[in-house]
Write an enzyme that holds these catalytic residues in place. Structure first.
Site, short mmCIF file in Angstrom:
data_model
loop_
_atom_site.label_atom_id
_atom_site.label_comp_id
_atom_site.label_asym_id
_atom_site.label_seq_id
_atom_site.Cartn_x
_atom_site.Cartn_y
_atom_site.Cartn_z
N PHE A 11 96.09 78.33 16.00
CA PHE A 11 96.75 77.23 16.72
C PHE A 11 98.28 77.35 16.62
CE2 PHE A 11 98.08 72.63 15.77
CZ PHE A 11 98.45 72.37 17.09
N ASP A 31 95.73 89.04 12.89
CA ASP A 31 94.74 87.98 12.66
C ASP A 31 93.38 88.62 12.42
OD1 ASP A 31 93.05 85.55 13.06
OD2 ASP A 31 94.92 84.69 13.83
N THR A 35 89.24 81.96 11.86
CA THR A 35 89.36 80.67 12.57
C THR A 35 90.33 80.78 13.74
OG1 THR A 35 91.07 79.89 11.03
CG2 THR A 35 88.80 79.29 10.53
N GLY A 36 90.99 81.92 13.88
CA GLY A 36 91.83 82.16 15.07
C GLY A 36 90.96 82.54 16.25
N ASP A 56 92.51 91.79 8.42
CA ASP A 56 92.46 90.74 7.40
C ASP A 56 93.58 91.03 6.40
OD1 ASP A 56 91.95 89.03 5.34
OD2 ASP A 56 89.82 89.56 5.13
N ASN A 99 100.28 90.24 0.00
CA ASN A 99 100.39 91.43 0.86
C ASN A 99 101.47 91.25 1.92
OD1 ASN A 99 98.39 92.90 -0.46
ND2 ASN A 99 96.74 92.05 0.80
N TYR A 145 92.06 74.78 -0.79
CA TYR A 145 93.21 74.85 0.12
C TYR A 145 94.50 74.47 -0.62
CZ TYR A 145 95.93 74.05 4.43
OH TYR A 145 96.86 74.08 5.44
N LYS A 149 97.59 77.05 -1.38
CA LYS A 149 98.92 76.87 -0.80
C LYS A 149 99.97 76.69 -1.90
CE LYS A 149 98.27 77.15 3.67
NZ LYS A 149 98.94 78.20 4.47
N ARG A 186 88.99 68.48 12.65
CA ARG A 186 90.10 67.57 12.33
C ARG A 186 90.05 66.33 13.22
NH1 ARG A 186 94.95 71.78 11.09
NH2 ARG A 186 93.94 72.96 12.74
N1 UDP Z 1 88.88 61.67 9.93
C1 UDP Z 1 88.13 60.68 10.55
N2 UDP Z 1 87.23 61.05 11.50
C2 UDP Z 1 87.06 62.35 11.89
C3 UDP Z 1 87.83 63.36 11.28
C4 UDP Z 1 88.74 62.97 10.29
O1 UDP Z 1 88.26 59.49 10.24
O2 UDP Z 1 86.22 62.60 12.80
C5 UDP Z 1 89.87 61.25 8.91
C6 UDP Z 1 89.84 62.06 7.62
O3 UDP Z 1 88.93 61.47 6.70
C7 UDP Z 1 91.28 61.92 7.16
C8 UDP Z 1 92.09 61.85 8.46
O4 UDP Z 1 91.16 61.49 9.47
O5 UDP Z 1 91.48 60.73 6.44
C9 UDP Z 1 92.75 63.15 8.84
O6 UDP Z 1 91.78 64.17 8.74
P1 UDP Z 1 91.98 65.66 9.24
O7 UDP Z 1 90.68 66.36 9.03
O8 UDP Z 1 92.55 65.68 10.60
O9 UDP Z 1 93.09 66.31 8.31
P2 UDP Z 1 93.77 65.97 6.90
O10 UDP Z 1 94.96 65.17 7.23
O11 UDP Z 1 92.81 65.23 6.03
O12 UDP Z 1 94.09 67.30 6.35
#
Ligand code: UDP
Length: 322
Positions: A11, A31, A35-36, A56, A99, A145, A149, A186
């Site tokens: 993305f 890449d 996930t790309g 990779d 790397n 994650y 990071k 997300r």
């Molecule tokens: N979330 C939600 N419904 C969804 C997906 C995510 O309520 O279908 C909530 C999730 O629990 C979090 C927020 O939205 O509190 C943002 O989630 P996301 O996965 O986008 O990324 P994050 O900010 O947690 O890395």
């Protein structure tokens, strides 16, 4: 400049590639397509200044010719993805970043790594400043994650201190826009897909947790300003880039429903909320304002309208078949 982007078909990697090409630079995108997605760079592959290498970066690599800069963006980034690929996520943050740093050292290239607001964990100070060390559960569901990071920041600073590599660290807050994967899990693609299908939006937990959403072109501008900054006493320290416009997830769901005229409302999925899901998140962008003279300028509504338009072509055929 000739710039190598790891995660170049993801993305953010694809948006960075496109912007750099449009600014007259050459881009080498690397890449492994975990996930790309090649669709993200289909419109770039025939441009002579663009080269794609499927590799990779957890395995050492080299590229022919000079490289002036490296943007390190290879990693799963959605909670659903990194929970599915925890070991790949840990490895790309550690071995992969090392790397990429090795290549920067050998090529005498500037290096910028994509870090994240997740380094602050479930934060105990609000909004989050770069000086905050964070509140990360090292054994929690998100730790693969967060700690990857945090390690990537540590190894980047070590290459700077030990080898003198010119390094940059951007801490990216929630970002959305065209080319997010519809099924990446997300909140933005989930809500837009559900809204376009006329389904209720799935709010995890009580929806009172907050996020602050930044449109992708604003983010790209901030990242490239940091990357292009002349080296200084400050340039190697992390910079938050994101939009401080904070809202609850419930408010965000209502906003998406309003923009899409979705009458189906919201359903609350209490069990779906991931362990250590941050209760609040909002970047303090004082440092970005001062150092980069940057702040976001695309309003949430405008960014969401563009993103909804992008997802419409991807969602509608499915909906029509239902
Ligand atoms: N979330 C939600 N419904 C969804 C997906 C995510 O309520 O279908 C909530 C999730 O629990 C979090 C927020 O939205 O509190 C943002 O989630 P996301 O996965 O986008 O990324 P994050 O900010 O947690 O890395």
């Amino acid at each position: 400049m000739r710039i190598l982007i790891t995660g170049g078909s993801g993305f953010l990697g694809s948006h960075l590639s496109e912007r750099l090409l449009n600014d007259g630079h050459q881009v080498v995108a690397v890449d492994n397509l975990l996930t790309g997605n090649l669709d993200n760079i289909q419109h770039l592959v025939n441009r002579p200044e663009f080269k794609f290498i499927q590799h990779d970066i957890c395995e050492p690599f080299d590229v022919d010719g000079e490289i002036d800069g490296i943007l390190n963006f290879a990693s799963p980034a959605s909670p659903v993805d990194y929970v599915k690929y925890p070991l790949e996520t840990l490895r790309v943050g550690s071995a992969g970043t090392t790397n990429a740093l090795e290549l920067a050292r050998r090529k005498n290239a500037r290096f910028l790594t994509a870090s994240t607001s997740e380094v602050y964990g479930d934060p105990l100070i609000h909004p989050q400043q770069e000086s905050y060390y964070g509140n990360v559960n090292p054994i929690g569901a998100r730790s693969c994650y967060d700690e990857a990071k945090r390690y990537s920041e540590a190894v980047t600073m070590s290459y700077h201190r030990y080898y003198g590599v010119d390094t940059r660290i951007v801490r990216i807050f929630n970002t959305f826009g065209e080319r997010m994967r519809l099924e990446d899990g997300r909140v933005v693609p989930n809500f837009i897909a559900q809204a376009l299908r006329g389904e209720p939006l799935t709010v995890y937990g009580d929806g009172l947790q907050t996020r602050s959403f930044c449109y992708v072109s604003d983010l790209v501008e901030g990242i490239l300003r940091l990357f292009m900054l002349e080296p200084s006493k400050e340039s190697m320290y992390p910079v938050n880039v994101g939009n401080p416009n904070e809202m609850t997830i419930e408010q965000f769901a209502n906003f998406v429903n309003a923009l899409t005229d979705n009458p189906a409302g919201i359903i609350y999925k209490i069990q779906e909320r991931l362990q250590n899901d941050p209760q609040t998140r909002r970047p303090d962008i004082t440092r970005a304002r001062r150092l980069l003279d940057w702040e976001p300028n695309i309003a949430l509504e405008e960014g969401l309208r563009r993103t909804i338009r992008y997802f419409e072509s991807k969602v509608k055929p499915t909906a029509a078949g239902v």
